[in-house]
Design a protein around this motif. Structure first.
Motif, mmCIF file in Angstrom:
data_model
loop_
_atom_site.group_PDB
_atom_site.id
_atom_site.type_symbol
_atom_site.label_atom_id
_atom_site.label_comp_id
_atom_site.label_asym_id
_atom_site.label_seq_id
_atom_site.Cartn_x
_atom_site.Cartn_y
_atom_site.Cartn_z
ATOM 1 N N GLY A 1 50.856 7.325 11.046
ATOM 2 C CA GLY A 1 50.543 6.512 12.099
ATOM 3 C C GLY A 1 49.676 7.244 12.983
ATOM 4 O O GLY A 1 49.614 6.772 14.240
ATOM 5 N N LEU A 2 48.853 8.215 12.639
ATOM 6 C CA LEU A 2 47.991 8.915 13.518
ATOM 7 C C LEU A 2 48.703 9.716 14.840
ATOM 8 O O LEU A 2 48.380 9.832 15.894
ATOM 9 C CB LEU A 2 46.819 7.977 14.159
ATOM 10 N N VAL A 3 50.074 10.054 14.402
ATOM 11 C CA VAL A 3 51.104 10.584 15.349
ATOM 12 C C VAL A 3 50.515 11.712 16.104
ATOM 13 O O VAL A 3 50.665 12.072 17.303
ATOM 14 C CB VAL A 3 52.391 10.667 15.101
ATOM 15 N N GLY A 4 50.160 12.928 15.217
ATOM 16 C CA GLY A 4 49.752 14.166 15.491
ATOM 17 C C GLY A 4 48.554 14.038 16.440
ATOM 18 O O GLY A 4 48.559 14.861 17.491
ATOM 19 N N SER A 5 47.466 13.135 16.242
ATOM 20 C CA SER A 5 46.395 13.231 17.066
ATOM 21 C C SER A 5 46.348 12.619 18.375
ATOM 22 O O SER A 5 45.919 13.032 19.286
ATOM 23 C CB SER A 5 45.297 12.467 15.997
ATOM 24 N N ARG A 6 47.304 11.648 18.263
ATOM 25 C CA ARG A 6 47.737 11.045 19.364
ATOM 26 C C ARG A 6 48.467 12.175 20.437
ATOM 27 O O ARG A 6 48.138 12.215 21.628
ATOM 28 C CB ARG A 6 48.438 9.737 19.338
ATOM 29 N N HIS A 7 49.487 12.617 19.975
ATOM 30 C CA HIS A 7 49.932 13.682 20.654
ATOM 31 C C HIS A 7 49.078 14.697 21.347
ATOM 32 O O HIS A 7 48.861 15.034 22.655
ATOM 33 C CB HIS A 7 51.062 14.548 19.786
ATOM 34 N N LEU A 8 48.073 15.189 20.582
ATOM 35 C CA LEU A 8 47.262 16.286 20.877
ATOM 36 C C LEU A 8 46.188 15.671 22.075
ATOM 37 O O LEU A 8 45.917 16.338 22.949
ATOM 38 C CB LEU A 8 46.407 16.896 19.979
ATOM 39 N N ALA A 9 45.741 14.441 21.707
ATOM 40 C CA ALA A 9 44.818 13.604 22.755
ATOM 41 C C ALA A 9 45.561 13.635 24.232
ATOM 42 O O ALA A 9 44.869 13.789 24.965
ATOM 43 C CB ALA A 9 44.378 12.298 22.221
ATOM 44 N N GLU A 10 46.694 13.005 24.095
ATOM 45 C CA GLU A 10 47.256 12.878 25.298
ATOM 46 C C GLU A 10 47.767 14.154 25.941
ATOM 47 O O GLU A 10 47.934 14.132 27.322
ATOM 48 C CB GLU A 10 48.582 12.069 25.187
ATOM 49 N N LYS A 11 48.121 15.134 25.115
ATOM 50 C CA LYS A 11 48.443 16.543 25.737
ATOM 51 C C LYS A 11 47.224 17.142 26.496
ATOM 52 O O LYS A 11 47.177 17.682 27.435
ATOM 53 C CB LYS A 11 48.804 17.712 24.593
ATOM 54 N N MET A 12 46.060 16.924 25.835
ATOM 55 C CA MET A 12 44.718 17.312 26.436
ATOM 56 C C MET A 12 44.391 16.590 27.711
ATOM 57 O O MET A 12 43.943 17.014 28.495
ATOM 58 C CB MET A 12 43.643 17.368 25.562
ATOM 59 N N LYS A 13 44.669 15.409 27.587
ATOM 60 C CA LYS A 13 44.392 14.675 28.692
ATOM 61 C C LYS A 13 45.036 14.931 29.991
ATOM 62 O O LYS A 13 44.804 15.008 31.034
ATOM 63 C CB LYS A 13 44.796 13.151 28.622
ATOM 64 N N SER A 14 46.594 15.260 29.591
ATOM 65 C CA SER A 14 47.433 15.682 30.725
ATOM 66 C C SER A 14 46.930 17.353 31.289
ATOM 67 O O SER A 14 47.224 17.327 32.551
ATOM 68 C CB SER A 14 48.759 15.918 30.377
ATOM 69 N N GLN A 15 46.197 17.931 30.606
ATOM 70 C CA GLN A 15 45.853 19.241 30.912
ATOM 71 C C GLN A 15 44.384 19.169 31.548
ATOM 72 O O GLN A 15 43.629 20.042 31.787
ATOM 73 C CB GLN A 15 45.971 20.239 29.793
ATOM 74 N N GLU A 16 43.907 17.717 31.861
ATOM 75 C CA GLU A 16 42.363 17.427 32.249
ATOM 76 C C GLU A 16 41.355 18.250 31.286
ATOM 77 O O GLU A 16 40.470 18.788 31.726
ATOM 78 C CB GLU A 16 42.376 17.733 33.591
ATOM 79 N N VAL A 17 41.604 18.238 30.080
ATOM 80 C CA VAL A 17 40.604 18.930 29.128
ATOM 81 C C VAL A 17 39.884 17.613 28.453
ATOM 82 O O VAL A 17 40.758 17.062 27.497
ATOM 83 C CB VAL A 17 41.235 19.947 28.140
ATOM 84 N N GLU A 18 38.843 17.389 28.618
ATOM 85 C CA GLU A 18 38.153 16.230 28.134
ATOM 86 C C GLU A 18 37.122 16.760 27.060
ATOM 87 O O GLU A 18 36.065 17.634 27.452
ATOM 88 C CB GLU A 18 37.312 15.268 29.122
ATOM 89 N N PRO A 19 37.090 16.293 25.651
ATOM 90 C CA PRO A 19 36.296 16.724 24.733
ATOM 91 C C PRO A 19 34.825 16.203 24.986
ATOM 92 O O PRO A 19 34.699 15.039 25.385
ATOM 93 C CB PRO A 19 36.699 16.192 23.453
ATOM 94 N N TYR A 20 33.581 16.872 24.316
ATOM 95 C CA TYR A 20 32.551 16.389 24.416
ATOM 96 C C TYR A 20 32.457 15.482 23.384
ATOM 97 O O TYR A 20 32.012 14.249 23.235
ATOM 98 C CB TYR A 20 31.421 17.527 24.190
ATOM 99 N N VAL A 21 32.818 15.889 22.035
ATOM 100 C CA VAL A 21 32.702 15.002 20.727
ATOM 101 C C VAL A 21 34.012 15.525 20.030
ATOM 102 O O VAL A 21 34.108 16.579 20.077
ATOM 103 C CB VAL A 21 31.286 15.168 20.055
ATOM 104 N N VAL A 22 34.539 14.429 19.336
ATOM 105 C CA VAL A 22 35.597 14.641 18.291
ATOM 106 C C VAL A 22 34.830 14.461 16.899
ATOM 107 O O VAL A 22 34.396 13.345 16.751
ATOM 108 C CB VAL A 22 36.886 13.900 18.462
#
Length: 323
Positions: A178-199
């Motif tokens: 259920g896309l668990v790992g990618s959601r975890h990483l997205a939320e972790k990057m968000k909490s660290q204020e790292v926004e990607p340009y493109v995925v």
């Protein structure tokens, strides 16, 4: 008698201590030798990651741990650094321990306006399933050892280039849960204020499409101008990225690891793929094996992908935008 027993205990403890110490030292040396002797090629990586030895790489299994170790060794051999303290980005899925494998190539440039680009793929699969003629291992060669090796190939290529922005390489686990790992990483990057340009996510490239005027399709085609921008970098006769109607029909944009990043960041986050529902009959099947893939065509596709990725990364403007 007590003195004799005490003496025997001391001798026994010393022997055990020496033996344990020696074993630990040997283990550490062997681990380092394994890293030094590690040999990588795209075809051998694809073969190994989809082998029976890894038993379908189910999240939480011993075998997915072995797959992760292989990816870590590849990253290290290329010069890709861990993105966090180590390559492993751990999370919990109920009672199961899962982990993404995340590396980074840091740009030597100082343009703070250029956000990092994420290149991703899931490296897990569904493990052991109902047998077909005694075979119960869902090897996941196309799904998604082919995407995993594509990320490794891009990492190896980009490690030898001058990069205008940081590139994060993310191999996700628990996509099949259920896309668990990618959601975890997205939320972790968000909490660290790292926004990607493109995925730029990659799925199932091991069998090529026929009778199309593009090499791969992109999910969520209409959500951004990614296909248009990438095609402007491509020098082939056909387009590289195109629109597959079935991708929209089956909602594939929301069914792979690009989607959590789109939800969390609202940035261009899409998946490229060559599985078009007509060219491969072994989706989530025990016959999704290395021998069923068109390896030469797959390797050619990866070579043709690399120059466009470099230009996408090195654009000094944020040319890819949401529509």
């Amino acid at each position: 008698m007590k003195k004799i027993l005490l003496l025997l205990c001391v001798v026994s403890l010393l022997a055990t201590s020496c033996k344990t110490s020696g074993q630990e030292g040997k283990k550490e040396v062997s681990k380092e030798i394994d890293t030094v002797q590690f040999k990588y090629s795209a075809s051998t990586a694809l073969d190994y990651l989809s082998s029976d030895e890894l038993k379908g790489r189910d999240t939480g299994s011993e075998e997915i741990d072995e797959a992760a170790s292989y990816i870590e060794k590849a990253f290290k051999s290329f010069g890709v650094q861990p993105y966090f303290e180590t390559y492993r980005d751990s999370f919990k899925l109920k009672e199961v321990d899962g982990f993404n494998v995340v590396g980074v190539l840091k740009s030597s440039k100082t343009n703070a306006n250029l956000k990092p680009l994420v290149i991703g793929a899931h490296y897990d699969h569904i493990g052991i399933i109902e047998p077909v003629e005694t075979d119960s291992i869902a090897n996941g060669a196309n799904d998604n050892a082919s995407g995993t090796v594509a990320v490794l190939e891009l990492a190896k290529f980009l490690a030898n280039q001058d990069l205008e922005r940081d590139v994060i390489f993310a191999l996700f686990s628990a996509e099949e849960k259920g896309l668990v790992g990618s959601r975890h990483l997205a939320e972790k990057m968000k909490s660290q204020e790292v926004e990607p340009y493109v995925v730029f996510n990659i799925e199932m490239l091991g069998v090529q499409m026929k009778d199309k005027d593009y090499r791969a399709y992109v999910t969520g085609y209409e959500t951004s101008n990614l296909a248009e921008v990438f095609n402007s970098y491509y020098e082939g006769e056909d387009q590289f990225l195109g629109f597959l109607p079935q991708a929209a029909q089956y909602g594939l944009f929301k069914r792979s690891d690009n989607y959590p990043f789109f939800e969390v960041f609202n940035v261009p986050a899409q998946t490229i793929c060559t599985f078009d529902f007509t060219n491969y009959e072994y989706y989530h099947h025990v016959n999704d094996e290395f021998e069923e893939l068109d390896v030469d065509a797959y390797l050619k596709l990866l070579e043709d992908l690399k120059p466009g990725m470099l230009q996408l990364i090195n654009s000094e403007e944020n040319t890819v935008k949401l529509n």
